[in-house]
Motif scaffolding. Structure first.
Motif, PDB file in Angstrom:
ATOM      1  N   UNK A 313       0.837  -1.207   0.000  1.00  0.00           N
ATOM      2  CA  UNK A 313       0.000   0.000   0.000  1.00  0.00           C
ATOM      3  C   UNK A 313       0.869   1.253   0.000  1.00  0.00           C
ATOM      4  N   UNK A 314       0.484   2.225  -0.822  1.00  0.00           N
ATOM      5  CA  UNK A 314       1.209   3.488  -0.895  1.00  0.00           C
ATOM      6  C   UNK A 314       1.243   4.163   0.478  1.00  0.00           C
ATOM      7  N   UNK A 315       0.155   4.063   1.212  1.00  0.00           N
ATOM      8  CA  UNK A 315       0.096   4.675   2.552  1.00  0.00           C
ATOM      9  C   UNK A 315       1.152   4.081   3.478  1.00  0.00           C
ATOM     10  N   UNK A 316       1.422   2.773   3.328  1.00  0.00           N
ATOM     11  CA  UNK A 316       2.423   2.126   4.168  1.00  0.00           C
ATOM     12  C   UNK A 316       3.830   2.580   3.790  1.00  0.00           C
ATOM     13  N   UNK A 317       4.090   2.730   2.483  1.00  0.00           N
ATOM     14  CA  UNK A 317       5.379   3.263   2.041  1.00  0.00           C
ATOM     15  C   UNK A 317       5.598   4.669   2.592  1.00  0.00           C
ATOM     16  N   UNK A 318       4.563   5.495   2.529  1.00  0.00           N
ATOM     17  CA  UNK A 318       4.677   6.868   3.039  1.00  0.00           C
ATOM     18  C   UNK A 318       4.913   6.888   4.547  1.00  0.00           C
ATOM     19  N   UNK A 319       4.264   5.978   5.270  1.00  0.00           N
ATOM     20  CA  UNK A 319       4.434   5.905   6.727  1.00  0.00           C
ATOM     21  C   UNK A 319       5.886   5.572   7.066  1.00  0.00           C
ATOM     22  N   UNK A 320       6.443   4.580   6.366  1.00  0.00           N
ATOM     23  CA  UNK A 320       7.838   4.206   6.627  1.00  0.00           C
ATOM     24  C   UNK A 320       8.800   5.318   6.240  1.00  0.00           C
TER      25      UNK A 320
END
Length: 549
Positions: A313-320
């Motif tokens: 998920x793009x949101x997970x990449x952004x979170x990391x």
């Protein structure tokens, strides 16, 4: 990095350069047993000699059943030294699947390493020589420990780039496993191209935990360590995994999306998101927090953090990214020996799987299917010409079965699987993957499967995460509906989710509903639950619990 033509040539280079360099580190009862390159070579050579003494000849098939451990590497090295073709099996397979693969592959012997419950698997092995490693409690007619004490003058068989190196049986999200045949030259090509592209340094520090019977771990860690003269450490168990990873602090780390989600859940359990956001907004403090989190995860020294096997998920990449970890999504499959698309350090576009690696040509079919061509494509499926022919276009491109899109900069995004599409009873097709990916932003969800065959609108089958279950039923229901209500306005009319069904049984590798690489087996989930779709769909409540059906 030196240039080689075969894995054995690479191994011998480092063996000659520094035979006493630690190659493998195996934890047993919280202490590491260390094997130098010389140790690994001498033990593997004795096993290769024994297999020849048993009557096996160059080109015979030798199976390997084990979890990741030092002896997996030494066993595969023995198979190569003996001129045999390896048939690695997933260590979680049941006795019936083991029997099916061993018979189909015509394996002449099997090497047995670290296993959770060998007694339940043993009956699946036909009457072939079995070599067991007593260090892991495997006692068979032939003991690894006894065999390596023998002395002989066996000389390694020369490894030819055109020879088969392995038959790898796919984990199979649909249908029965198929034996993918690869030549020595394919392993050689993809390892060297990949290490150069990802800037993996020689004599790195690796951590091996994803199944070595999967192509990504086999190439990235096993072959990577042989070509780069690196050291490989292993976790002792699932319970010690986090501690072992934090102690090793590897230079590269590759995970499937579910593991990245688990890491995130672990961080947020200790530092809730609101508190984390506050800490990251404070100068000086934010760098201290980032370093502390990364060190706890075991990624302080990781110059490459990758993700693959399923969409991230793009949101997970952004979170990391906000805590200082830029995950590089990669794309490949057993059939193309993972010589496909990678995001690289200097060209890492979140939400995509990157651009083609050097030597790879890719395009989309008229239907949007991703087609791949390179010099590392499989020879074919073992004993299955018809299935092999069906995998290739007339001009030699491999049909991946994945739907993709290229952006203006040439980055590839995976839209979904062709076979995963389903048709509602309105006659409209739905591609579930992008919708599931959006829902996966919610950390209350562990596994997600969007379905809709035979009903007028899709429904989503959910396995809550630990954090989801811990909220209690009312709060969990609210969380589920919040995600669905936020997503539905962005979907086409026939894609809108009517309701969610919370499943009573988890989906695991052991019950056959997940592959060893942590992808859901959609066809098996559907086969079990499809008879209930209409009943669930007709309920008044929007969140249905299977346990209450």
């Amino acid at each position: 990095m030196s240039t080689f033509t075969t894995p054995l040539e690479a191994f011998f280079y480092w063996l000659d350069k520094d035979p006493d360099h630690i190659f493998l580190r195996q934890p047993i009862k919280r202490e590491f047993i260390e094997y130098t390159r010389r140790d690994a070579f001498e033990q593997a050579l004795q096993i290769a000699a024994t297999l020849h003494e048993m009557g096996l000849k160059k080109g015979d098939h030798v199976a390997l059943l084990s979890k990741n451990c030092a002896h997996w590497f030494m066993a595969d090295l023995a198979i190569m030294l003996g001129g045999f073709i390896s048939v690695p099996l997933y260590p979680t397979l049941d006795k019936n699947s083991i029997n099916e693969i061993l018979l189909h592959s015509e394996s002449k012997a099997i090497l047995l390493g670290k296993l959770d419950d060998y007694s339940a698997q043993k009956d699946g092995i036909p009457d072939i020589p079995k070599i067991g490693v007593e260090l892991y409690g495997i006692k068979e007619a032939y003991s690894w420990e006894e065999l390596i004490q023998k002395q002989n003058d066996f000389r390694p068989i020369d490894q030819n780039p055109e020879d088969l190196i392995t038959i790898m049986y796919t984990s199979g999200t649909t249908g029965n496993p198929k034996g993918v045949m690869h030549k020595v030259k394919s392993f050689n090509l993809v390892t060297q191209v990949g290490m150069k592209a990802l800037e993996v340094k020689d004599q790195s520090n690796f951590f091996s935990y994803l199944p070595l019977s999967h192509i990504a771990e086999r190439i990235g860690i096993e072959m990577g360590s042989m070509y780069g003269g690196s050291t490989v450490s292993f976790p002792e168990s699932l319970e010690t995994f986090a501690e072992d990873l934090a102690n090793v602090q590897p230079n590269t780390f590759f995970a499937v999306p579910r593991i990245w989600q688990k890491f995130q859940e672990g961080v947020l359990q200790k530092i809730p998101q609101k508190k984390l956001d506050l800490l990251l907004s404070i100068p000086i403090i934010n760098n201290i927090i980032k370093k502390r989190i990364i060190a706890k995860l075991g990624l302080s020294n990781a110059s490459f953090c990758g993700s693959g096997a399923a969409p991230l998920a793009l949101s997970l990449q952004n979170w990391y990214s906000k805590i200082g970890i830029d995950i590089q999504q990669c794309y490949g499959m057993t059939e193309d020996c993972i010589l496909s698309h990678f995001n690289l350090t200097k060209t890492n576009k979140f939400g995509t799987v990157g651009k083609p690696l050097p030597g790879v040509t890719s395009k989309l079919s008229a239907e949007g299917e991703i087609l791949i061509k390179s010099d590392a494509l499989m020879v074919g499926y073992y004993k299955s010409k018809e299935q092999t022919d069906a995998m290739f276009t007339k001009d030699g491109f491999l049909k991946t079965g994945d739907l993709g899109e290229f952006d203006h900069d040439g980055f590839l995004s995976i839209v979904g699987r062709i076979k995963d599409q389903f048709k509602t009873d309105k006659g409209k097709y739905v591609t579930p993957s992008p919708i599931e990916l959006e829902l996966s932003k919610n950390t209350d969800f562990e596994h997600i499967c969007l379905v809709g065959t035979g009903i007028s609108q899709p429904i989503v089958l959910l396995i809550p995460s630990e954090s989801g279950w811990s909220k209690g039923k009312d709060a969990l229901n609210a969380s589920i509906l919040k995600s669905i209500n936020a997503l539905n306005p962005t979907l086409k009319k026939h894609e809108k989710i009517e309701k969610a069904v919370v499943m009573k049984e988890n989906w695991t590798v052991d019950n056959g509903l997940m592959t060893p690489s942590m992808k859901i087996r959609r066809n098996r989930i559907e086969a079990i639950h499809q008879p209930m779709y209409l009943d669930w769909f007709s309920r008044k409540e929007r969140v249905v619990y299977e346990s209450e059906s």
